[in-house]
Design a protein around this motif. Sequence first.
Motif, PDB file in Angstrom:
ATOM      1  N   GLU A 176      15.244  -5.850   3.028  1.00 40.10           N
ATOM      2  CA  GLU A 176      13.998  -5.767   2.261  1.00 40.10           C
ATOM      3  C   GLU A 176      13.104  -4.611   2.724  1.00 40.10           C
ATOM      4  O   GLU A 176      13.083  -4.256   3.897  1.00 40.10           O
ATOM      5  CB  GLU A 176      13.213  -7.076   2.376  1.00 40.10           C
ATOM      6  N   THR A 177      12.363  -4.059   1.774  1.00 32.84           N
ATOM      7  CA  THR A 177      11.362  -3.038   2.093  1.00 32.84           C
ATOM      8  C   THR A 177      10.104  -3.748   2.583  1.00 32.84           C
ATOM      9  O   THR A 177       9.715  -4.777   2.033  1.00 32.84           O
ATOM     10  CB  THR A 177      11.020  -2.198   0.837  1.00 32.84           C
ATOM     11  N   ILE A 178       9.501  -3.210   3.640  1.00 30.64           N
ATOM     12  CA  ILE A 178       8.228  -3.729   4.137  1.00 30.64           C
ATOM     13  C   ILE A 178       7.124  -2.810   3.616  1.00 30.64           C
ATOM     14  O   ILE A 178       7.205  -1.593   3.774  1.00 30.64           O
ATOM     15  CB  ILE A 178       8.190  -3.757   5.685  1.00 30.64           C
ATOM     16  N   GLU A 179       6.126  -3.403   2.965  1.00 27.78           N
ATOM     17  CA  GLU A 179       5.042  -2.625   2.365  1.00 27.78           C
ATOM     18  C   GLU A 179       3.695  -2.986   2.973  1.00 27.78           C
ATOM     19  O   GLU A 179       3.481  -4.122   3.396  1.00 27.78           O
ATOM     20  CB  GLU A 179       4.957  -2.909   0.854  1.00 27.78           C
ATOM     21  N   ALA A 180       2.781  -2.009   2.973  1.00 29.46           N
ATOM     22  CA  ALA A 180       1.390  -2.262   3.352  1.00 29.46           C
ATOM     23  C   ALA A 180       0.530  -2.142   2.095  1.00 29.46           C
ATOM     24  O   ALA A 180       0.798  -1.313   1.230  1.00 29.46           O
ATOM     25  CB  ALA A 180       0.931  -1.257   4.400  1.00 29.46           C
ATOM     26  N   HIS A 181      -0.504  -2.989   2.030  1.00 27.81           N
ATOM     27  CA  HIS A 181      -1.409  -2.989   0.887  1.00 27.81           C
ATOM     28  C   HIS A 181      -2.842  -2.878   1.416  1.00 27.81           C
ATOM     29  O   HIS A 181      -3.301  -3.757   2.144  1.00 27.81           O
ATOM     30  CB  HIS A 181      -1.245  -4.282   0.076  1.00 27.81           C
ATOM     31  N   PHE A 182      -3.504  -1.800   1.074  1.00 22.15           N
ATOM     32  CA  PHE A 182      -4.879  -1.557   1.528  1.00 22.15           C
ATOM     33  C   PHE A 182      -5.833  -1.735   0.343  1.00 22.15           C
ATOM     34  O   PHE A 182      -5.691  -1.051  -0.668  1.00 22.15           O
ATOM     35  CB  PHE A 182      -5.030  -0.122   2.060  1.00 22.15           C
ATOM     36  N   ARG A 183      -6.795  -2.654   0.479  1.00 26.47           N
ATOM     37  CA  ARG A 183      -7.819  -2.804  -0.568  1.00 26.47           C
ATOM     38  C   ARG A 183      -9.070  -2.077  -0.103  1.00 26.47           C
ATOM     39  O   ARG A 183      -9.678  -2.442   0.909  1.00 26.47           O
ATOM     40  CB  ARG A 183      -8.125  -4.283  -0.835  1.00 26.47           C
ATOM     41  N   LEU A 184      -9.414  -1.021  -0.824  1.00 26.97           N
ATOM     42  CA  LEU A 184     -10.488  -0.124  -0.393  1.00 26.97           C
ATOM     43  C   LEU A 184     -11.742  -0.271  -1.253  1.00 26.97           C
ATOM     44  O   LEU A 184     -11.659  -0.525  -2.456  1.00 26.97           O
ATOM     45  CB  LEU A 184     -10.010   1.333  -0.449  1.00 26.97           C
ATOM     46  N   GLY A 185     -12.880  -0.081  -0.621  1.00 25.54           N
ATOM     47  CA  GLY A 185     -14.161  -0.139  -1.329  1.00 25.54           C
ATOM     48  C   GLY A 185     -14.494   1.193  -1.953  1.00 25.54           C
ATOM     49  O   GLY A 185     -15.436   1.870  -1.535  1.00 25.54           O
ATOM     50  N   VAL A 186     -13.690   1.594  -2.926  1.00 24.29           N
ATOM     51  CA  VAL A 186     -13.911   2.871  -3.615  1.00 24.29           C
ATOM     52  C   VAL A 186     -13.934   2.629  -5.124  1.00 24.29           C
ATOM     53  O   VAL A 186     -13.371   1.657  -5.614  1.00 24.29           O
ATOM     54  CB  VAL A 186     -12.820   3.923  -3.280  1.00 24.29           C
ATOM     55  N   ASP A 187     -14.587   3.529  -5.840  1.00 25.41           N
ATOM     56  CA  ASP A 187     -14.608   3.489  -7.296  1.00 25.41           C
ATOM     57  C   ASP A 187     -13.770   4.667  -7.786  1.00 25.41           C
ATOM     58  O   ASP A 187     -14.236   5.804  -7.811  1.00 25.41           O
ATOM     59  CB  ASP A 187     -16.052   3.602  -7.801  1.00 25.41           C
TER      60      ASP A 187
END
Length: 235
Positions: A40-51
């Motif tokens: 399996e591929t390992i992924e990172a998910h970043f939720r950023l405070g940008v518009d």
Amino acid sequence: MAKHGKKYRSAAEKIDSAQLYTPRKAVTLVKEVATANFDETIEAHFRLGVDTRKADQNIRGSISLPHGTGKSVRVAVFAEGAKADEAREAGADIVGSDELIAEIQKGNIEFDAAIALPTMMAKVGRIGRILGPRGLMPNPKLGTVTMDVAKMVSELKAGRVEYRADRYGICHVPLGKKSFSDEQLVENYAALYTEILRVKPASAKGKYVKSISVSSTMGPGVKVDPAVQRNFLAE
């Protein structure tokens, strides 16, 4: 709400959804709950405070991960003459000009990334409507419109990844494979997170990194503590 299978639910039970884990512990846990019978591929998910509707907050770029992604990348180069020879010597899978454009217009897209010489962009622009939606359009901001085609071919082959915040401000980026060691995955995560912090827009208001999680292709997400911004390998 999507219903998950028994394996997924069993894996999810091992994760405390209220806890923020260190990058090291998160990676260990993600590998432990990655139970699919493939790498399996390992992924990172970043939720950023940008518009991302604002041009100066449109987070996008690329970075070479220290240990690559474990994925074999097929690279196409739009070039002619000596530069075409350079691209082939560097390991490009497909090199061409008008004939390559003609193949793409027929729907023959046999590559995962594309590079173009600046002098080729007028021609490549004709197939922008085909390449753009697939994320394959060469882009000067990503370094894929360049005279140094050999260097970019090498970087893409070695595991250069693109990051881009979607309209919700989330970046989904591959970190590697389950078969990677914990240290390799954490070092890739460290390089990526450091880059995300580096490109913080000056105009972004409030909290920049709202949340981070890592997950495998088929597994549940594990929350990572965004406050860990150095000593990434610490437990």
